[in-house]
Design a protein around this motif. Structure first.
Motif, PDB file in Angstrom:
ATOM      1  N   SER A 235     -55.231 -41.334   3.188  1.00  0.00           N
ATOM      2  CA  SER A 235     -54.710 -40.167   3.879  1.00  0.00           C
ATOM      3  C   SER A 235     -54.817 -40.362   5.380  1.00  0.00           C
ATOM      4  N   THR A 236     -53.753 -39.972   6.093  1.00  0.00           N
ATOM      5  CA  THR A 236     -53.656 -40.233   7.520  1.00  0.00           C
ATOM      6  C   THR A 236     -53.509 -38.939   8.300  1.00  0.00           C
ATOM      7  N   CYS A 237     -54.253 -38.844   9.388  1.00  0.00           N
ATOM      8  CA  CYS A 237     -54.135 -37.722  10.309  1.00  0.00           C
ATOM      9  C   CYS A 237     -53.617 -38.252  11.641  1.00  0.00           C
TER      10      CYS A 237
ATOM     11  N   LYS B 237     -56.998 -25.975   7.273  1.00  0.00           N
ATOM     12  CA  LYS B 237     -57.854 -25.526   6.177  1.00  0.00           C
ATOM     13  C   LYS B 237     -59.328 -25.811   6.460  1.00  0.00           C
ATOM     14  N   ASP B 238     -59.649 -26.066   7.747  1.00  0.00           N
ATOM     15  CA  ASP B 238     -61.032 -26.239   8.184  1.00  0.00           C
ATOM     16  C   ASP B 238     -61.767 -27.374   7.477  1.00  0.00           C
ATOM     17  N   LEU B 239     -61.052 -28.399   7.081  1.00  0.00           N
ATOM     18  CA  LEU B 239     -61.705 -29.583   6.528  1.00  0.00           C
ATOM     19  C   LEU B 239     -62.204 -30.451   7.667  1.00  0.00           C
ATOM     20  N   ASN B 240     -63.377 -31.054   7.504  1.00  0.00           N
ATOM     21  CA  ASN B 240     -63.903 -31.901   8.560  1.00  0.00           C
ATOM     22  C   ASN B 240     -63.064 -33.160   8.709  1.00  0.00           C
ATOM     23  N   PHE B 241     -62.941 -33.646   9.946  1.00  0.00           N
ATOM     24  CA  PHE B 241     -62.097 -34.789  10.268  1.00  0.00           C
ATOM     25  C   PHE B 241     -62.534 -36.053   9.529  1.00  0.00           C
ATOM     26  N   GLY B 242     -63.799 -36.145   9.195  1.00  0.00           N
ATOM     27  CA  GLY B 242     -64.310 -37.332   8.541  1.00  0.00           C
ATOM     28  C   GLY B 242     -63.752 -37.563   7.155  1.00  0.00           C
ATOM     29  N   TRP B 243     -62.978 -36.637   6.653  1.00  0.00           N
ATOM     30  CA  TRP B 243     -62.378 -36.760   5.331  1.00  0.00           C
ATOM     31  C   TRP B 243     -61.297 -37.840   5.294  1.00  0.00           C
ATOM     32  N   PHE B 244     -60.714 -38.175   6.446  1.00  0.00           N
ATOM     33  CA  PHE B 244     -59.590 -39.103   6.487  1.00  0.00           C
ATOM     34  C   PHE B 244     -60.039 -40.557   6.546  1.00  0.00           C
ATOM     35  N   LYS B 245     -59.222 -41.422   5.946  1.00  0.00           N
ATOM     36  CA  LYS B 245     -59.447 -42.859   6.057  1.00  0.00           C
ATOM     37  C   LYS B 245     -58.745 -43.435   7.286  1.00  0.00           C
ATOM     38  N   ASN B 246     -57.699 -42.759   7.732  1.00  0.00           N
ATOM     39  CA  ASN B 246     -56.885 -43.290   8.817  1.00  0.00           C
ATOM     40  C   ASN B 246     -56.654 -42.211   9.868  1.00  0.00           C
ATOM     41  N   ILE B 247     -57.022 -42.514  11.096  1.00  0.00           N
ATOM     42  CA  ILE B 247     -56.858 -41.567  12.192  1.00  0.00           C
ATOM     43  C   ILE B 247     -56.004 -42.215  13.271  1.00  0.00           C
ATOM     44  N   ILE B 248     -54.921 -41.540  13.628  1.00  0.00           N
ATOM     45  CA  ILE B 248     -54.005 -42.035  14.650  1.00  0.00           C
ATOM     46  C   ILE B 248     -53.988 -41.042  15.803  1.00  0.00           C
ATOM     47  N   ILE B 249     -54.405 -41.491  16.969  1.00  0.00           N
ATOM     48  CA  ILE B 249     -54.377 -40.669  18.175  1.00  0.00           C
ATOM     49  C   ILE B 249     -53.482 -41.390  19.176  1.00  0.00           C
ATOM     50  N   LYS B 250     -52.497 -40.720  19.722  1.00  0.00           N
ATOM     51  CA  LYS B 250     -51.576 -41.406  20.620  1.00  0.00           C
ATOM     52  C   LYS B 250     -51.141 -40.501  21.764  1.00  0.00           C
TER      53      LYS B 250
ATOM     54  N   GLU C 216     -60.959 -46.281   7.834  1.00  0.00           N
ATOM     55  CA  GLU C 216     -60.549 -47.669   7.644  1.00  0.00           C
ATOM     56  C   GLU C 216     -59.598 -48.135   8.742  1.00  0.00           C
ATOM     57  N   VAL C 217     -58.833 -47.194   9.309  1.00  0.00           N
ATOM     58  CA  VAL C 217     -57.895 -47.527  10.379  1.00  0.00           C
ATOM     59  C   VAL C 217     -58.082 -46.541  11.521  1.00  0.00           C
ATOM     60  N   LEU C 218     -58.335 -47.067  12.711  1.00  0.00           N
ATOM     61  CA  LEU C 218     -58.384 -46.248  13.914  1.00  0.00           C
ATOM     62  C   LEU C 218     -57.333 -46.768  14.879  1.00  0.00           C
ATOM     63  N   SER C 219     -56.354 -45.929  15.170  1.00  0.00           N
ATOM     64  CA  SER C 219     -55.290 -46.298  16.101  1.00  0.00           C
ATOM     65  C   SER C 219     -55.316 -45.333  17.275  1.00  0.00           C
ATOM     66  N   MET C 220     -55.498 -45.877  18.481  1.00  0.00           N
ATOM     67  CA  MET C 220     -55.497 -45.065  19.697  1.00  0.00           C
ATOM     68  C   MET C 220     -54.554 -45.737  20.689  1.00  0.00           C
ATOM     69  N   ASP C 221     -53.277 -45.466  20.549  1.00  0.00           N
ATOM     70  CA  ASP C 221     -52.245 -46.085  21.369  1.00  0.00           C
ATOM     71  C   ASP C 221     -51.932 -45.205  22.576  1.00  0.00           C
ATOM     72  N   ASN C 222     -51.958 -45.834  23.762  1.00  0.00           N
ATOM     73  CA  ASN C 222     -51.626 -45.122  24.996  1.00  0.00           C
ATOM     74  C   ASN C 222     -52.506 -43.886  25.180  1.00  0.00           C
ATOM     75  N   CYS C 223     -53.808 -44.106  25.118  1.00  0.00           N
ATOM     76  CA  CYS C 223     -54.771 -43.007  25.251  1.00  0.00           C
ATOM     77  C   CYS C 223     -55.649 -43.141  26.493  1.00  0.00           C
ATOM     78  N   GLY C 224     -55.367 -44.101  27.358  1.00  0.00           N
ATOM     79  CA  GLY C 224     -56.159 -44.258  28.570  1.00  0.00           C
ATOM     80  C   GLY C 224     -57.573 -44.745  28.329  1.00  0.00           C
ATOM     81  N   VAL C 225     -57.820 -45.380  27.173  1.00  0.00           N
ATOM     82  CA  VAL C 225     -59.166 -45.862  26.851  1.00  0.00           C
ATOM     83  C   VAL C 225     -59.576 -46.950  27.843  1.00  0.00           C
TER      84      VAL C 225
END
Length: 421
Positions: free
Chosen positions: A43-45, A73-86, A105-114
């Motif tokens: 599942s991806t957020c 639905k107030d589910l905690n973010f840690g429920w996801f396997k894949n998080i995409i922040i862009k 399992e997948v962390l994508s942070m594209d164009n986030c000023g990291v």
């Protein structure tokens, strides 16, 4: 003496009030998109346009409190396997990040000023397989940057500002298969960064490297890893020298747009299937350059200042399917010198000084030929009419176009009328 006590209920109320006050400025974040993504196998957020400077959850570094990320639905973010922040402003990845989201399992942070991350951020990344941080502002990869990320397979740091990599940055990442460092500011790479990792894809293109050395023991921990294909991209640098160990199992080698004048180590790369040497000032290569490349299928020597051809140079390329000799200084090409390439399907000859060609030899020697590129040469129109028609009769496609020489022949091929030759 009379003692005044404080009710436990009052203390609880005060704690809740203080905590709420601390969190009240934190922006509630919801996934812009929630889906089951087969490509990520979970599942991806997806989140876009968050800004740490405006008091979002990334502020917990300054506030020293744990911030809860909520989704619908107030589910905690840690429920996801894949998080995409862009397309956001994050700047730094804090230490507790992977602890809170240990299932990721997948962390994508594209164009986030990291800019960076805490030295211990990935210490607990025990399930992280892909770390995708392209188009950010990272300038350095520190020592043990991914320590204990024991299942990490892909690291993508393309389009950052990296100029320094500690020699122990990737140590013992035995599962690492792909390392992407293109479009950075690297001018040197310590060979020890490859210690005990099993890469299959390494991209350092579009940097400012001048020298590079790759050795078998450095890139592959185990001898049985020799069986795996290895793709190496070092194009668009300033390479003047490159050393690749004998019998290195590289199958794709991209070296175009560098400053190479000679590459003696090519001769021993007998696993090679793809070789691109375009736009290097090599001029006329030694006859033994490709001698052992018996598995080569694609060869590009475009714009390498070649003006002579010797049959021995290509005599062992029996599996070659694509040959690009364009943008050089050839005035003639003896097709017989290419006779070993019986599997050839594409021949690129545009932008030379060619005046004549033997169509009969071309069709006999290359029975599988499908495409020929011939524009921008000095073809004689009378000779070329015969050449063009002979190729068309065999079904070979002639690719032409506007060029720098003469007029366009009525059959569609560029040529120069005899009177001008």
């Amino acid at each position: 003496m009379r003692h005044f006590g404080v009710s436990p209920f009052v203390l609880i109320f005060l704690c809740i009030s203080v905590t709420y006050a601390s969190l009240s400025h934190i922006q509630r974040i919801e996934c812009d998109e929630v889906k089951s993504d087969d490509s990520y196998d979970g599942s991806t957020c997806t989140i876009t346009k968050i800004n740490a400077d405006e008091g979002t959850e990334f502020d917990f570094i300054r506030n020293d409190i744990r911030i809860w990320w909520f989704i619908k639905k107030d589910l905690n973010f840690g429920w996801f396997k894949n998080i995409i922040i862009k397309d956001s402003t994050v700047k730094t990845i804090p230490r507790p990040f992977m602890t809170q989201y240990a299932k990721m399992e997948v962390l994508s942070m594209d164009n986030c000023g990291v800019v960076d991350w805490h030295p211990l951020t990935f210490t607990h990344a025990k399930n992280l397989r892909q770390l995708l941080l392209s188009r950010n502002q990272v300038s350095e990869i520190p020592r043990l940057a991914f320590f204990n990320a024991n299942v990490l397979e892909v690291i993508d740091l393309q389009n950052n500002r990296i100029s320094k990599i500690d020699k122990y940055a990737f140590i013992n990442l035995e599962t690492l298969k792909e390392l992407k460092l293109a479009y950075n500011k690297l001018n040197v790479i310590d060979i020890q960064i490859f210690t005990n990792i099993n890469l299959r894809y390494f991209d350092v293109s579009h940097n400012t490297l001048e020298n590079l050395s790759i050795e078998l023991e450095s890139v592959f921990k185990q001898k049985n890893m020799k069986k795996h294909e290895f793709k190496f991209l070092a194009n668009d640098n300033q390479l003047k020298q490159i050393y690749i160990q004998d019998d290195f199992p590289v199958t794709e080698l991209h070296l175009q747009n560098n400053q190479l004048t000679f590459m003696s180590t090519i001769i021993s790369l007998n696993h090679l299937k793809y070789l691109n040497l375009q736009t290097n000032p090599m001029k006329n290569l030694p006859l033994t350059t490709f001698f052992n490349l018996v598995n080569l299928q694609y060869l590009n020597v475009r714009d390498t200042q070649m003006d002579e051809m010797h049959g021995a140079l290509f005599s062992r390329l029996t599996k070659l399917k694509h040959l690009d000799l364009s943008s050089n200084n050839f005035t003639k090409i003896d097709i017989g010198m290419l006779a070993a390439m019986s599997e050839l399907e594409e021949l690129v000859l545009f932008n030379n000084m060619l005046m004549t060609a033997d169509a009969k030899s071309l069709t006999l020697i290359f029975p599988h030929l499908k495409n020929v590129w011939i524009s921008s040469n000095a073809w004689d129109c009378d000779d070329f009419a015969e050449f063009s028609n002979a190729l068309k009769e065999t079904g070979i496609k002639i690719n032409t176009g506007e060029g720098k020489y003469g007029t366009k022949y009525k059959g569609g091929a560029l040529c120069v009328p005899t009177v001008f030759l």
